[in-house]
Motif scaffolding. Structure first.
Motif, PDB file in Angstrom:
ATOM      1  N   GLN A   5      -6.563  15.248  16.516  1.00 20.39           N
ATOM      2  CA  GLN A   5      -7.357  15.969  16.883  1.00 20.39           C
ATOM      3  C   GLN A   5      -7.665  17.201  16.739  1.00 20.39           C
ATOM      4  N   MET A   6      -6.689  18.002  15.878  1.00 13.47           N
ATOM      5  CA  MET A   6      -7.037  19.096  15.360  1.00 13.47           C
ATOM      6  C   MET A   6      -7.080  19.160  13.832  1.00 13.47           C
ATOM      7  N   GLY A   7      -7.331  17.790  13.145  1.00 15.19           N
ATOM      8  CA  GLY A   7      -7.760  18.069  11.982  1.00 15.19           C
ATOM      9  C   GLY A   7      -6.813  17.523  11.034  1.00 15.19           C
ATOM     10  N   ALA A   8      -5.685  17.037  11.140  1.00 19.19           N
ATOM     11  CA  ALA A   8      -4.380  16.802  10.221  1.00 19.19           C
ATOM     12  C   ALA A   8      -4.760  15.290  10.210  1.00 19.19           C
ATOM     13  N   ASP A   9      -4.474  14.808   8.818  1.00 21.36           N
ATOM     14  CA  ASP A   9      -4.364  13.235   8.503  1.00 21.36           C
ATOM     15  C   ASP A   9      -2.796  12.794   9.112  1.00 21.36           C
ATOM     16  N   GLU A  36       0.527  -1.184   0.006  1.00 22.07           N
ATOM     17  CA  GLU A  36       0.184  -0.025  -0.050  1.00 22.07           C
ATOM     18  C   GLU A  36       0.694   1.167  -0.009  1.00 22.07           C
ATOM     19  N   HIS A  37       0.453   2.317  -0.716  1.00 17.47           N
ATOM     20  CA  HIS A  37       1.187   3.563  -0.704  1.00 17.47           C
ATOM     21  C   HIS A  37       0.142   4.640   0.057  1.00 17.47           C
ATOM     22  N   ILE A  38       0.452   5.342   0.948  1.00 14.49           N
ATOM     23  CA  ILE A  38      -0.278   6.110   1.881  1.00 14.49           C
ATOM     24  C   ILE A  38       0.314   7.433   1.582  1.00 14.49           C
ATOM     25  N   GLU A  39      -0.457   8.524   1.253  1.00 13.25           N
ATOM     26  CA  GLU A  39      -0.332   9.866   1.327  1.00 13.25           C
ATOM     27  C   GLU A  39      -0.839  10.500   2.575  1.00 13.25           C
ATOM     28  N   THR A  40       0.022  11.369   3.268  1.00 13.74           N
ATOM     29  CA  THR A  40      -0.646  11.759   4.579  1.00 13.74           C
ATOM     30  C   THR A  40      -0.033  13.366   4.969  1.00 13.74           C
ATOM     31  N   ASP A  41      -0.667  13.963   5.837  1.00  9.14           N
ATOM     32  CA  ASP A  41      -0.243  15.267   6.074  1.00  9.14           C
ATOM     33  C   ASP A  41       1.111  14.974   7.091  1.00  9.14           C
ATOM     34  N   LEU A  42       0.886  14.354   7.826  1.00  5.83           N
ATOM     35  CA  LEU A  42       1.908  14.353   8.756  1.00  5.83           C
ATOM     36  C   LEU A  42       2.351  12.835   9.218  1.00  5.83           C
ATOM     37  N   LEU A  43       3.698  12.409   9.076  1.00 10.57           N
ATOM     38  CA  LEU A  43       3.930  10.928   9.658  1.00 10.57           C
ATOM     39  C   LEU A  43       5.003  10.954  10.641  1.00 10.57           C
ATOM     40  N   VAL A  44       4.680  10.573  11.808  1.00 14.82           N
ATOM     41  CA  VAL A  44       5.353  10.332  12.910  1.00 14.82           C
ATOM     42  C   VAL A  44       5.868   9.020  13.258  1.00 14.82           C
ATOM     43  N   ILE A  56       4.077  21.099  16.539  1.00 13.53           N
ATOM     44  CA  ILE A  56       2.668  21.092  15.995  1.00 13.53           C
ATOM     45  C   ILE A  56       2.358  22.580  15.692  1.00 13.53           C
ATOM     46  N   ARG A  57       2.859  23.511  16.375  1.00 16.75           N
ATOM     47  CA  ARG A  57       2.478  24.857  16.101  1.00 16.75           C
ATOM     48  C   ARG A  57       2.980  25.067  14.690  1.00 16.75           C
ATOM     49  N   GLN A  58       4.371  24.833  14.222  1.00 17.73           N
ATOM     50  CA  GLN A  58       4.763  24.927  12.718  1.00 17.73           C
ATOM     51  C   GLN A  58       4.140  24.060  11.914  1.00 17.73           C
ATOM     52  N   ALA A  59       4.126  22.798  12.103  1.00 15.37           N
ATOM     53  CA  ALA A  59       3.421  21.957  11.074  1.00 15.37           C
ATOM     54  C   ALA A  59       2.136  22.025  10.715  1.00 15.37           C
ATOM     55  N   LEU A  60       1.300  22.340  11.778  1.00 18.39           N
ATOM     56  CA  LEU A  60      -0.060  22.344  11.617  1.00 18.39           C
ATOM     57  C   LEU A  60      -0.537  24.051  11.098  1.00 18.39           C
ATOM     58  N   PHE A  61      -0.067  24.808  11.913  1.00 19.12           N
ATOM     59  CA  PHE A  61      -0.420  26.304  11.898  1.00 19.12           C
ATOM     60  C   PHE A  61       0.560  27.043  11.197  1.00 19.12           C
ATOM     61  N   GLY A  62       1.897  26.849  10.795  1.00 17.00           N
ATOM     62  CA  GLY A  62       2.848  27.508   9.989  1.00 17.00           C
ATOM     63  C   GLY A  62       3.307  28.597  10.849  1.00 17.00           C
TER      64      GLY A  62
END
Length: 472
Positions: free
Chosen positions: A27-31, A3-11, A324-330
């Motif tokens: 919880q703040m809406g990111a994939d 499988e190939h997954i595309e996502t907003d954030l990989l941890v 989180i402040r950077q990756a989600l809200f810039g």
């Protein structure tokens, strides 16, 4: 092809820092996709903070049975069930584990893949055949115990914090190599649970803490029967399980039944194939800037994976918020360390935030004031027989720049100074605080009040002014 997954954030990594990023972002809406190839909760839950404090709690109960004479309670030797103490450790882990579980994070909307990850390009990671491409990637793989290549070590069982909590039979004589927080916490736990304990430290035990305060801890240890040998560098190991001898530089020998290695940590980055991602790294970890970005600006690193960083669970969680402040809200956000506290949970406890006295004197010179207050002057400490302790607060131009505490609940008391330093409060904010009586928390207030002693109570000009006002 998997499988190939595309996502907003990989941890990558399901320890404290990685879980904080994954939960917050999802919880703040990111994939969010989370990779964990071993145990959810990481070192802190399974091998570190949680089990060590649980074992120390068992040891504290055992010790209390021998220390009641000053309170009118006849002391007697406790009947110790070492395996039962380890059962307590396991039960505490089991109670916390659901909070860090795969099921809980999936309920939060996180896609959890139980496998290790390896970069195959700058923004794509392979995990057991599944490929994940992400706009942002966070490396939170933590660290593991460092075991130095001491000759002969391969011939005996060498425990680390990853194995000592599985040991069910109480060591007759535990040899601990390393006199830092991990080594000393385990030393006190085991001596109180009935083992003989010898700690070998190549430099100074608790060498990162204020030496005056560390000496109080070490004196307490020696009183309880822990042998602490400083300047003892392990050169080789001989013998076999049950009778292990550590030979130190200069000809010293120390023989015990069990061996625990506690000399530091090494980052878990070997599996990641970081060169494929263009992420700069070395043996100490991953290089990051003040925003925790790696040389690949799509990739962040947090916690113990960061080269030269403070290796504490609360630091990893703090880093998670920065990312989180950077990756989600810039939003630009920078990690600093001047306000980060730490504690060693021995008895007495030892805690620090900001600069030590030596560091503060070097930085601020004659403009530094050191406020001191003894536990023995606190009524609650007197009532509970916990008078062995001291607080030092380093103040520069009215603001605290560091605090060092040794004594009961030092890890709790240090939080006041962590808040003061992070919020850039003046020392008067703590001095003016109203603390309930009688509490150990008054120690902070009384220490802060020392700032005003020479300014108000030992100042002739103030006394003359007061006498003048009283005439009117």
């Amino acid at each position: 092809m998997g499988e190939h997954i595309e996502t907003d954030l990989l941890v990558i990594g399901g320890g404290s820092g990685g879980l904080s990023v994954a939960a917050g972002a999802s919880q703040m809406g990111a994939d969010v996709v989370l990779l964990e190839g071993h145990k959810m909760g990481g070192d802190c839950l399974n091998y570190g903070c949680v089990p060590s404090k649980a074992l120390l709690a068992s040891a504290r109960h055992a010790h209390a049975m021998t220390a009641g004479a000053p309170f009118g309670i006849a002391p007697h030797d406790p009947l110790i069930d070492y395996a039962g103490a380890k059962g307590h450790v396991k039960s505490v882990i089991a109670k916390i584990a659901p909070h860090d579980s795969v099921e809980r994070f999936e309920s939060l909307g996180v896609r959890v893949i139980t496998d290790y990850g390896s970069f195959i390009s700058r923004n794509t990671v392979d995990a057991g055949g599944t490929r994940i491409s992400a706009r942002r990637i966070v490396i939170a793989t933590g660290s593991r115990p460092f075991v130095p290549p001491i000759p002969g070590l391969e011939g005996v069982t060498c425990h680390t914090n990853e194995t000592i909590f599985d040991l069910q039979e109480r060591p007759d004589h535990l040899i601990i190599i390393g006199g830092g927080p991990i080594g000393l916490e385990m030393a006190q736990a085991h001596v109180r649970l009935g083992s003989r304990v010898t700690v070998l430290e190549w430099a100074a035990a608790l060498g990162k803490d204020d030496p005056e305060l560390a000496a109080i801890v070490l004196e307490s240890f020696r009183t309880e029967g822990v042998a602490i040998v400083e300047g003892a560098q392990a050169e080789r190991v001989t013998g076999a399980d049950g009778e292990i001898t550590v030979h130190t530089k200069g000809g010293g020998t120390h023989t015990g039944s069990h061996l625990l290695m506690a000399v530091g940590r090494t980052p878990n980055i070997e599996r990641l194939n970081l060169d494929k991602a263009g992420v700069a790294h070395d043996g100490r970890g991953i290089s990051v800037d003040k925003r925790l970005r790696t040389s690949n600006r799509q990739v962040y690193a947090i916690g113990d994976t960061v080269a030269g960083g403070l290796q504490f669970t609360h630091v990893a969680n703090y880093h998670a918020g920065i990312v989180i402040r950077q990756a989600l809200f810039g939003l630009p956000a920078r990690a600093t360390a001047h306000h980060i506290p730490w504690a060693t949970y021995t008895d007495p406890e030892l805690a620090q935030v900001g600069l030590t006295e030596a560091q503060a004197r070097q930085k601020h010179g004659i403009h530094l004031e050191v406020l001191r207050f003894e536990y023995g002057q606190n009524d609650r400490a007197l009532a509970e027989g916990k008078t062995r302790g001291l607080i030092k607060v380093m103040v520069h131009r009215g603001r605290p720049v560091g605090a060092s505490i040794v004594g009961a609940q030092a890890g709790e008391l240090i939080q006041t100074w962590a808040l003061a330093i992070s919020s850039k409060l003046k020392v008067g904010a703590v001095a003016n605080m109203v603390a309930p009586y009688p509490t150990l928390g008054e120690i902070n207030k009384r220490a802060a009040g020392q700032y005003y002693v020479p300014r108000l109570f030992e100042n002739d000009r103030v006394k003359r002014f007061v006498r003048f006002i009283q005439r009117w």
